[in-house]
Design a protein around this motif. Structure first.
Motif, PDB file in Angstrom:
ATOM      1  N   LEU A   1       0.849  -1.185   0.000  1.00  0.00           N
ATOM      2  CA  LEU A   1       0.000   0.000   0.000  1.00  0.00           C
ATOM      3  C   LEU A   1       0.883   1.233   0.000  1.00  0.00           C
ATOM      4  N   VAL A   2       0.579   2.181  -0.868  1.00  0.00           N
ATOM      5  CA  VAL A   2       1.349   3.422  -0.936  1.00  0.00           C
ATOM      6  C   VAL A   2       0.443   4.564  -0.524  1.00  0.00           C
ATOM      7  N   GLN A   3       0.876   5.287   0.507  1.00  0.00           N
ATOM      8  CA  GLN A   3       0.077   6.374   1.051  1.00  0.00           C
ATOM      9  C   GLN A   3       0.833   7.695   0.977  1.00  0.00           C
ATOM     10  N   TYR A   4       0.047   8.776   0.855  1.00  0.00           N
ATOM     11  CA  TYR A   4       0.575  10.116   1.114  1.00  0.00           C
ATOM     12  C   TYR A   4       0.136  10.514   2.510  1.00  0.00           C
ATOM     13  N   CYS A   5       1.079  10.940   3.338  1.00  0.00           N
ATOM     14  CA  CYS A   5       0.784  11.332   4.719  1.00  0.00           C
ATOM     15  C   CYS A   5       1.279  12.748   4.965  1.00  0.00           C
ATOM     16  N   ASP A   6       0.538  13.476   5.781  1.00  0.00           N
ATOM     17  CA  ASP A   6       0.908  14.844   6.107  1.00  0.00           C
ATOM     18  C   ASP A   6       0.751  15.047   7.606  1.00  0.00           C
ATOM     19  N   ASP A   7       1.747  15.635   8.230  1.00  0.00           N
ATOM     20  CA  ASP A   7       1.724  15.855   9.668  1.00  0.00           C
ATOM     21  C   ASP A   7       1.261  17.252  10.039  1.00  0.00           C
TER      22      ASP A   7
ATOM     23  N   ASN B   1       4.164  19.181   4.313  1.00  0.00           N
ATOM     24  CA  ASN B   1       5.150  18.183   4.728  1.00  0.00           C
ATOM     25  C   ASN B   1       4.717  16.788   4.300  1.00  0.00           C
ATOM     26  N   LEU B   2       4.357  16.642   3.055  1.00  0.00           N
ATOM     27  CA  LEU B   2       3.869  15.351   2.581  1.00  0.00           C
ATOM     28  C   LEU B   2       4.984  14.312   2.580  1.00  0.00           C
ATOM     29  N   ARG B   3       4.628  13.117   3.083  1.00  0.00           N
ATOM     30  CA  ARG B   3       5.533  11.972   3.061  1.00  0.00           C
ATOM     31  C   ARG B   3       4.899  10.867   2.244  1.00  0.00           C
ATOM     32  N   LEU B   4       5.717  10.129   1.507  1.00  0.00           N
ATOM     33  CA  LEU B   4       5.259   8.952   0.785  1.00  0.00           C
ATOM     34  C   LEU B   4       5.614   7.742   1.636  1.00  0.00           C
ATOM     35  N   VAL B   5       4.603   6.957   2.017  1.00  0.00           N
ATOM     36  CA  VAL B   5       4.789   5.845   2.947  1.00  0.00           C
ATOM     37  C   VAL B   5       4.295   4.565   2.288  1.00  0.00           C
ATOM     38  N   ALA B   6       5.104   3.499   2.385  1.00  0.00           N
ATOM     39  CA  ALA B   6       4.707   2.193   1.858  1.00  0.00           C
ATOM     40  C   ALA B   6       4.490   1.218   3.000  1.00  0.00           C
TER      41      ALA B   6
ATOM     42  N   ARG C   1       9.478   8.171   2.418  1.00  0.00           N
ATOM     43  CA  ARG C   1      10.245   9.213   1.722  1.00  0.00           C
ATOM     44  C   ARG C   1       9.664  10.570   2.109  1.00  0.00           C
ATOM     45  N   PRO C   2      10.448  11.406   2.813  1.00  0.00           N
ATOM     46  CA  PRO C   2       9.946  12.734   3.184  1.00  0.00           C
ATOM     47  C   PRO C   2       9.918  13.669   1.979  1.00  0.00           C
ATOM     48  N   ASP C   3       9.209  14.781   2.141  1.00  0.00           N
ATOM     49  CA  ASP C   3       9.163  15.833   1.112  1.00  0.00           C
ATOM     50  C   ASP C   3       8.813  15.245  -0.253  1.00  0.00           C
ATOM     51  N   SER C   4       7.730  14.482  -0.298  1.00  0.00           N
ATOM     52  CA  SER C   4       7.352  13.808  -1.545  1.00  0.00           C
ATOM     53  C   SER C   4       6.067  14.393  -2.120  1.00  0.00           C
ATOM     54  N   TRP C   5       6.013  15.707  -2.207  1.00  0.00           N
ATOM     55  CA  TRP C   5       4.866  16.350  -2.814  1.00  0.00           C
ATOM     56  C   TRP C   5       4.970  16.144  -4.323  1.00  0.00           C
TER      57      TRP C   5
ATOM     58  N   GLU D   1      13.940   2.265  -2.740  1.00  0.00           N
ATOM     59  CA  GLU D   1      15.193   2.731  -3.316  1.00  0.00           C
ATOM     60  C   GLU D   1      14.976   3.264  -4.735  1.00  0.00           C
ATOM     61  N   THR D   2      15.776   4.251  -5.075  1.00  0.00           N
ATOM     62  CA  THR D   2      15.688   4.859  -6.401  1.00  0.00           C
ATOM     63  C   THR D   2      16.346   3.957  -7.432  1.00  0.00           C
ATOM     64  N   ARG D   3      15.592   3.577  -8.453  1.00  0.00           N
ATOM     65  CA  ARG D   3      16.143   2.763  -9.540  1.00  0.00           C
ATOM     66  C   ARG D   3      16.698   3.630 -10.659  1.00  0.00           C
TER      67      ARG D   3
END
Length: 379
Positions: free
Chosen positions: A281-287, A293-298, A310-314, A341-343
């Motif tokens: 599951l891939v989520q966008y989270c904001d605190d 301050n969007l974070r991309l969370v798996a 991954r922080p700062d993933s707007w 990881e970045t491919r």
């Protein structure tokens, strides 16, 4: 989910710089038709009581990026249909006419249509035309390829007798407008809420009156989702045994025959799930409430454990078979779904990047550059 192998860095097939005027504020992709990618150059925000700003349209060759079409949409009436852009001149008047611009750059054709506000060319050569004036009612008319009227439906448009606010869309045999939804084949009385919209893999979604959602796959199989349960923007488990519910506080609950798992966002944060890809599951989270301050969370769907963050993933995210494509400021990046990881990473000039899907590839575009990325054809 995109049927592309983007495990390795894609090829930049072409890059086209778009000539902009000083008042252009954004570039939007309208779609692809007849081998041409059509983009709109949005100018300054409309001011109440004044005519809408013109919105020029460009048609770029999908294979080469060459400009094949340019239209000055002075009244914001143009719409992309089947291998053509249709525009209306002198809209809502007796002198109104529908002008068809083939996306291959061929000669435009004008046809008188009194009262026309907007129009859309169909695959069969026919056309849908919205007619109206200054009242809160409009007529949606379907014409065959010879111009003969097939049916006519009256729509309530809440006083929005303005073509720039009245787009026409055709999805799964249904015509959708802001004034209601009608059957493409027969017309008839419109429904007051557009129930159908495109989903993945040819599936359609119907929101029923009791709040449940009916999903119908391309093969005709059906799944019923209870009220309040979310439908993901990308979901490779359509029709499977696992379903998801996103709670108001941002937590995600996965349901399956063996039980449930819950993932709760960070304390005080807010998350929404964008993608489910092969058990991730891939989520966008904001605190913070201001979405800065969007974070991309798996998250592992089976265990509810966080896999990476991954922080700062707007930015926008697309999903391929096992790679996430993330658009950020100045680049498009391929990310491993399980490790984060970045491919690969490709620089896209001139600002914040957005992504769009075209036949066989991806477009990455900013306010004044369009770039096509294609998967490496080598085995």
């Amino acid at each position: 989910m995109l049927d592309l192998d983007l495990t390795t860095e894609p090829t930049v097939t072409w890059t086209t710089a778009v000539e902009l005027s000083d008042d252009t504020i954004s570039l939007d992709l309208l779609g692809e038709s007849g081998g041409v990618v059509v983009v709109a150059l949005n100018r300054s925000v409309r001011i109440e009581g004044e005519p809408p700003p013109s919105t020029p349209m460009l048609g770029l060759d999908a294979a080469t990026g060459a400009v094949r079409l340019r239209i000055e949409d002075d009244d914001q009436t143009c719409q992309l249909g089947a291998e053509a852009v249709t525009c209306v001149t002198d809209g809502s008047t007796r002198d109104a006419a529908v002008v068809t611009y083939p996306t291959d750059g061929g000669e435009s054709v004008a046809a008188d249509h009194p009262g026309a506000m907007s129009a859309l060319l169909l695959d069969d050569g026919g056309m849908l035309v919205m007619e109206g004036g200054t009242t809160a009612l409009a007529d949606l008319v379907r014409l065959d390829s010879s111009g003969a009227e097939l049916w006519r439906s009256q729509l309530a448009i809440s006083g929005m007798a303005d073509a720039s606010y009245l787009p026409i869309e055709v999805t799964a045999g249904t015509v959708q407008t802001w004034g209601g939804t009608v059957d493409l084949a027969s017309g008839g009385d419109p429904t007051t809420f557009p129930p159908l919209e495109t989903a993945v893999d040819g599936a359609t979604r119907t929101l029923l009156h009791d709040g449940t959602t009916q999903l119908v796959a391309a093969d005709g199989s059906e799944v019923i989702i209870p009220p309040g349960e979310m439908w993901l923007s990308t979901d490779d488990a359509f029709g499977g045994a696992v379903s998801l519910r996103e709670e108001p506080a941002g937590s995600v609950v996965a349901y399956w025959d063996g039980g449930t798992r819950t993932h709760a966002p960070s304390e005080g944060g807010s998350c929404f799930t964008s993608i489910r890809l092969d058990g991730v599951l891939v989520q966008y989270c904001d605190d913070a409430p201001d979405l800065v301050n969007l974070r991309l969370v798996a998250i592992d769907q089976a265990t509810a454990e966080q896999l990476w963050e991954r922080p700062d993933s707007w930015g926008q995210t697309l999903a391929t078979s096992d790679t996430l494509v993330l658009a950020t400021n100045g680049e498009a990046e391929g990310i491993d779904r399980r490790t984060g990881e970045t491919r690969w990473s490709i620089q896209v000039p001139d600002g914040f990047v957005r992504l769009a899907v075209v036949d066989g590839g991806i477009l990455a575009f900013t306010t004044d550059v369009v770039m096509r990325l294609d998967a490496d054809p080598s085995p």
